[in-house]
Design a protein around this motif. Structure first.
Motif, short mmCIF file in Angstrom:
data_model
loop_
_atom_site.label_atom_id
_atom_site.label_comp_id
_atom_site.label_asym_id
_atom_site.label_seq_id
_atom_site.Cartn_x
_atom_site.Cartn_y
_atom_site.Cartn_z
N GLU A 61 5.64 1.78 -69.66
CA GLU A 61 5.09 1.89 -68.31
C GLU A 61 3.56 1.90 -68.35
O GLU A 61 2.89 1.15 -67.64
CB GLU A 61 5.59 3.19 -67.67
CG GLU A 61 5.84 3.08 -66.18
CD GLU A 61 6.43 4.40 -65.65
OE1 GLU A 61 7.29 4.98 -66.35
OE2 GLU A 61 5.99 4.82 -64.57
N GLN A 62 3.02 2.73 -69.23
CA GLN A 62 1.56 2.81 -69.34
C GLN A 62 0.99 1.45 -69.78
O GLN A 62 0.03 0.95 -69.21
CB GLN A 62 1.17 3.84 -70.40
CG GLN A 62 1.41 5.28 -70.04
CD GLN A 62 1.18 6.20 -71.24
OE1 GLN A 62 0.36 5.89 -72.11
NE2 GLN A 62 1.92 7.28 -71.31
N ALA A 63 1.62 0.85 -70.79
CA ALA A 63 1.06 -0.38 -71.39
C ALA A 63 1.02 -1.51 -70.35
O ALA A 63 0.04 -2.25 -70.26
CB ALA A 63 1.91 -0.81 -72.58
N LEU A 64 2.08 -1.60 -69.52
CA LEU A 64 2.13 -2.72 -68.59
C LEU A 64 1.16 -2.53 -67.41
O LEU A 64 0.91 -3.44 -66.65
CB LEU A 64 3.56 -2.92 -68.08
CG LEU A 64 4.59 -3.29 -69.16
CD1 LEU A 64 5.94 -3.64 -68.55
CD2 LEU A 64 4.09 -4.46 -70.02
N GLN A 65 0.60 -1.32 -67.32
CA GLN A 65 -0.37 -1.10 -66.22
C GLN A 65 -1.80 -1.43 -66.65
O GLN A 65 -2.69 -1.52 -65.82
CB GLN A 65 -0.30 0.35 -65.75
CG GLN A 65 0.84 0.60 -64.76
CD GLN A 65 1.24 2.08 -64.74
OE1 GLN A 65 0.48 2.93 -65.23
NE2 GLN A 65 2.42 2.37 -64.22
N VAL A 66 -2.00 -1.61 -67.95
CA VAL A 66 -3.38 -1.84 -68.44
C VAL A 66 -3.78 -3.28 -68.10
O VAL A 66 -2.98 -4.20 -68.24
CB VAL A 66 -3.46 -1.61 -69.96
CG1 VAL A 66 -4.87 -1.86 -70.47
CG2 VAL A 66 -2.99 -0.20 -70.31
N SER A 67 -5.02 -3.44 -67.65
CA SER A 67 -5.46 -4.79 -67.24
C SER A 67 -5.63 -5.68 -68.47
O SER A 67 -5.73 -5.19 -69.60
CB SER A 67 -6.83 -4.68 -66.55
OG SER A 67 -7.82 -4.37 -67.54
N GLU A 68 -5.68 -6.99 -68.22
CA GLU A 68 -5.83 -7.95 -69.32
C GLU A 68 -7.09 -7.67 -70.13
O GLU A 68 -7.06 -7.58 -71.35
CB GLU A 68 -5.87 -9.39 -68.77
CG GLU A 68 -4.54 -10.08 -68.73
CD GLU A 68 -4.06 -10.28 -67.31
OE1 GLU A 68 -2.83 -10.15 -67.06
OE2 GLU A 68 -4.92 -10.54 -66.43
N SER A 69 -8.20 -7.48 -69.41
CA SER A 69 -9.45 -7.34 -70.18
C SER A 69 -9.44 -6.03 -70.96
O SER A 69 -9.93 -5.98 -72.09
CB SER A 69 -10.65 -7.42 -69.24
OG SER A 69 -10.62 -6.35 -68.35
N ASP A 70 -8.83 -4.97 -70.39
CA ASP A 70 -8.79 -3.70 -71.14
C ASP A 70 -7.88 -3.84 -72.37
O ASP A 70 -8.20 -3.33 -73.45
CB ASP A 70 -8.28 -2.57 -70.24
CG ASP A 70 -9.34 -2.16 -69.21
OD1 ASP A 70 -10.51 -2.63 -69.37
OD2 ASP A 70 -9.01 -1.44 -68.25
N LEU A 71 -6.76 -4.57 -72.19
CA LEU A 71 -5.87 -4.76 -73.35
C LEU A 71 -6.62 -5.50 -74.46
O LEU A 71 -6.57 -5.12 -75.63
CB LEU A 71 -4.62 -5.57 -72.94
CG LEU A 71 -3.47 -4.82 -72.28
CD1 LEU A 71 -2.36 -5.80 -71.89
CD2 LEU A 71 -2.88 -3.75 -73.22
N LEU A 72 -7.35 -6.54 -74.06
CA LEU A 72 -8.04 -7.34 -75.07
C LEU A 72 -9.16 -6.54 -75.72
O LEU A 72 -9.36 -6.61 -76.94
CB LEU A 72 -8.61 -8.63 -74.44
CG LEU A 72 -9.04 -9.69 -75.47
CD1 LEU A 72 -7.90 -10.07 -76.40
CD2 LEU A 72 -9.56 -10.94 -74.79
#
Lengths: 191, 210, 210
Positions: A61-72
């Motif tokens: 749940e947490q991971a799928l809420q993170v934005s693309e740029s934050d994930l990268l």
């Protein structure tokens, strides 16, 4: 000249990160074959890893809420945090008191190559994705080049460093695969 | 009569495993004068022009890019220039993405055995992917093709084997001597060369009419 | 004669989709007295000990951790305690990280159809990932493997299908009755069980004598 699409780049990055993590897993197994039992007890805890201060999501749940740029930028921060320690692993692998020393040494070499190539790819990727992806958290490694004098502390410190890398490479792999499927919306058969 | 060189042509660029790649070109007419060729390339979103790093490793009229020169993260824009005393000629530029120019090495350990199915013999062919291709991880998909022919015949019989690493050949000629070869291709790439030939003799079997 | 319980053993912990997980244990001998079992766990870098949140959902001698109880990249240190009137016995502790115990359910909707290519029949096998595993968001990346065999034969032919959800099987036995099963594995986890068997009959196609 024309550009390689982001979805292609993320597919290639995921392939590299998948290989990176698989390599760290087989390395862990190679090491476990000759690991002093005492090592399990006195090996530092994962919270002692130099990257443990980086806040990362730890469920779906947490991971799928993170934005693309934050994930990268999480991925880039983690990968960059391993540039120096991988050199330490590489130099100490040459004198590791372990029967599979040369296999371990070659795999660490391979780990460095894949890590460097993935780093190159992330530079290109972050240039194309949101500007936020440029931010990289600094996670300095204070462990120094020396992983210990006697046989047991060398094996334990080497194993500890590798266990930290194994967990971080799994995070890198997981975040890239989430990004890959987000970018692949137009190619449903990909995910 | 002497002329500037004619336009050279970039004929192909190939990579065996996405870690290195080679480009070849075909010179145009040299206009009766000593003509030299040079390959230049530019990487995507960069204006810097580089010259070919290695004109020798892959032989004549070629440019070899080693591991450090090869990137799967950017497109390459490549041009060949022919130069002689009277002028220069540029090839049409070619854009390549290393991941899409893979021509793998041929399949390995090709094995052919004669088997039997209710009295009818058939050939069981099996092989392994080229050792550099890491197909176990599930990321690289190779498809295969076989060709089979009787020694004395000219035409090969082609069989697409998809992703399988084994194939059965039915309807054989009693006592026939067969040649079998296998090749492979990544889903976005080029067919490898054919593997070395495997020979197999089918025993004489009694034609049982059904 | 009555005794304290023998040491129980944690037999395995598995997660079907990296979102929840279950652990099972095997009781030791109960020493002839009514014996109860309890599972306790501690998360890495925390000294707080918790008891199993749910002993029922996954059946006897099990503990189920739902989404709220499950985090990844965190080591769980787990122990089972057997207690009866005369004493207690602790299992050896087990340390797990949920990302390394993923064993998905088998693939679903396995469909097999006979197709034809230039007169040669082939099987097209297609399937869906197990519905519980969220492959669409990339949370789980699955690779697949098939096995195929003729009804009367013993050995299966194995085919690695990578991340694709479709596979073609060529070189079929004319009139053969085939069994097909599919299984899947996450990128860094355990193979699922095989799917239920799909049966398909290949029509007799003309054996061209050469």
């Amino acid at each position: 000249c024309g550009a390689i699409p982001i979805s292609d780049l993320l597919d290639r990055a995921s392939q590299r990160s998948d290989k990176l993590h698989s390599l760290s897993t087989t390395l862990t197994q190679d090491l476990d074959s000759h690991f002093p039992p005492i090592g399990r007890v006195i090996m530092p805890r994962p919270s002692m890893c130099h990257t443990s201060s980086l806040q990362t999501p730890n469920d779906k749940e947490q991971a799928l809420q993170v934005s693309e740029s934050d994930l990268l930028s999480l991925v880039r921060s983690l990968l960059q945090a391993w540039e120096d320690p991988l050199v330490v692993l590489s130099t100490s692998a040459n004198t590791l008191p372990h029967p599979a020393q040369s296999i371990i040494s070659n795999k660490i070499q391979e780990l460095q190559e894949h890590s460097k190539s993935l780093g190159d790819g992330l530079v290109v990727l972050s240039g194309k994705m949101a500007p936020g992806a440029q931010t990289i958290s600094s996670l300095p490694y204070f462990g120094g080049n020396d992983i210990g004098q006697d046989r047991i502390s060398k094996l334990i410190n080497f194993n500890f460093l590798l266990s930290c890398f194994r967990r971080d490479s799994h995070k890198i792999d997981s975040f890239l695969k989430i990004l890959r499927c987000r970018a692949a919306k137009m190619l449903p058969e990909m995910c | 009569v002497l002329f500037p060189p004619a336009k050279p042509g970039l004929t192909s660029c190939r990579s065996p495993e996405k870690e290195t790649f080679t480009c070849w070109w075909k010179p145009g007419s040299d206009g009766g004068l000593p003509t030299t060729h040079a390959l230049y390339y530019r990487k995507e979103s960069s204006e810097t022009v580089y010259e070919c790093p290695d004109y020798h490793t892959a032989g004549e009229n070629s440019c070899f890019f080693n591991k450090n020169d090869t990137s799967i993260w950017v497109n390459y824009n490549i041009t060949v220039v022919a130069t002689n005393a009277l002028g220069r000629a540029f090839s049409d530029p070619v854009e390549i993405d290393v991941v899409y120019i893979v021509k793998p090495n041929p399949p390995e350990k090709v094995t052919v055995t004669v088997m039997e199915d209710k009295g009818w013999p058939f050939l069981r062919v099996s092989w392994e992917p080229p050792h550099k291709a890491d197909t176990r991880s599930g990321w690289i998909t190779l498809i295969y093709e076989l060709r089979v022919k009787l020694e004395e015949e000219i035409d090969w019989e082609m069989h697409l084997a998809g992703q399988q690493k084994m194939f059965n050949i039915f309807s054989l000629r009693s006592g026939g001597k067969y040649l079998v070869e296998v090749r492979c291709k990544p889903d976005h790439g080029f067919w490898s060369e054919w593997s070395s030939t495997s020979y197999i003799k089918v025993p004489d079997y009694f034609h049982r009419e059904k």
